[in-house]
Design an enzyme around this catalytic site. Structure first.
Site, PDB file in Angstrom:
ATOM      1  N   GLN A 156     -17.925  -6.509  -1.608  1.00  0.00           N
ATOM      2  CA  GLN A 156     -17.041  -7.393  -2.424  1.00  0.00           C
ATOM      3  C   GLN A 156     -16.928  -8.701  -1.776  1.00  0.00           C
ATOM      4  OE1 GLN A 156     -14.132  -4.060  -2.195  1.00  0.00           O
ATOM      5  NE2 GLN A 156     -12.581  -5.759  -2.127  1.00  0.00           N
ATOM      6  N   HIS A 207       0.780  -1.237   0.085  1.00  0.00           N
ATOM      7  CA  HIS A 207      -0.007   0.063  -0.057  1.00  0.00           C
ATOM      8  C   HIS A 207       0.802   1.278   0.048  1.00  0.00           C
ATOM      9  CE1 HIS A 207      -2.927  -2.930   2.036  1.00  0.00           C
ATOM     10  NE2 HIS A 207      -3.265  -2.521   1.236  1.00  0.00           N
TER      11      HIS A 207
END
Ligand code: AMP
Length: 279
Positions: free
Chosen positions: A61, A37
């Site tokens: 999701q 990230h």
């Protein structure tokens, strides 16, 4: 670093930044931040004037409720990591800020990508992904959005959405960051025991094996090599391995110009994915 939890406040703040001539870069994440990230943030910082990271564990999701429930949410240490990385803005909304109680049904026709590889094993996953990314793009209105190659199919799916809906966002795919032994960094790696972490090394080794032998072997030979290697890894439960066309994810053929190898497997109760661009 500014922290916002509501759509209205972040939208107003970014409007000012935009009026002042800043370009906006967005790094969407689900938190439990690691160096993968952080590398996306670094690339966003180098390319845009105001970097927004979103942390939102998107319920739509997740096809497995247990996976959603146990998804790590270390928000305080994430905030510290973002500050150290020089992130300008964190958007960390509650679910109720993103989804209405009577949320309209979402369906975007993303074609065959929806049901192949990840889509086949995680039904509905990419509808949830496009739904939330559409919302994030709508709130933040980024000039550029940064996604990891780690989720290769996701990059193709979101690029397809950008194209279909003609969204004014430039997509940037950033390379996979790996642990020293080769394991692709993932927020889910915290669930791995020391033994499972060791077992999981076979995934990147498999991809590396395919890459190293690509020039000298035919595709059927490579698949056989891969199958032989995986048969020696009884600790991993394979879901798929494919040598695919990098644009469509259909199985590659001898003259496919861009080739990527993709794999998904379980180490214990943790599902891992990895991929490597082969050509
Ligand atoms: P996630 O928080 O898992 O939804 O991931 C947020 C973004 O970080 C996605 O675009 C991922 O593809 C990306 N990402 C996750 N792991 C890595 C990694 N090891 N290297 C590079 N990018 C990654």
């Amino acid at each position: 670093m500014k922290i916002f939890t509501t759509k209205g406040e972040i939208a107003e703040y970014l409007l000012q930044k935009r009026s002042a001539g800043k370009t906006i870069g967005l790094v969407p994440t689900m938190g439990a931040l690691h160096n993968g990230h952080i590398s996306l943030l670094a690339q966003a910082k180098a390319a845009t004037g105001e970097v927004v990271c979103s942390i939102f564990v998107n319920p739509t999701q997740f096809n497995d409720p247990k996976d959603l429930e146990k998804y790590p949410r270390p928000i305080e240490s994430d905030i510290e990591k973002l500050k150290s990385a020089g992130c300008d803005v964190l958007f960390n909304p509650p679910v109720s800020e993103v989804y209405a109680a009577d949320e309209p049904a979402w369906h975007l026709d993303i074609g065959p990508l929806e049901n192949m590889l990840e889509g086949k094993f995680r039904p509905g996953h990419y509808q949830g992904v496009t739904q939330v990314v559409f919302k994030l793009f709508d709130i933040i209105k980024p000039d550029m959005a940064f996604f990891g190659q780690k989720d290769y199919q996701q990059v193709l799916v979101i690029s397809r959405m950008v194209e279909l809906l003609k969204l004014p966002v430039k997509m940037v795919m950033c390379p996979i960051v790996r642990e020293p032994g080769g394991l692709a960094m993932s927020s889910r790696n915290v669930h791995l025991s020391a033994q499972e972490k060791q077992d999981a090394l076979a995934l990147s080794q498999l991809l590396q094996l395919v890459k190293e032998n690509f020039a000298t072997h035919t595709l059927p030979e490579l698949k056989e090599l891969a199958a032989g290697f995986m048969s020696q890894q009884p600790a991993l439960r394979m879901e798929y391995f494919e040598i695919a066309d990098g644009d469509t994810l259909y199985p590659a053929t001898a003259d496919t110009p861009k080739v990527v190898a993709l794999v998904a497997a379980w180490a214990g109760k943790t599902r891992l994915i990895d991929n490597m661009i082969i050509k």
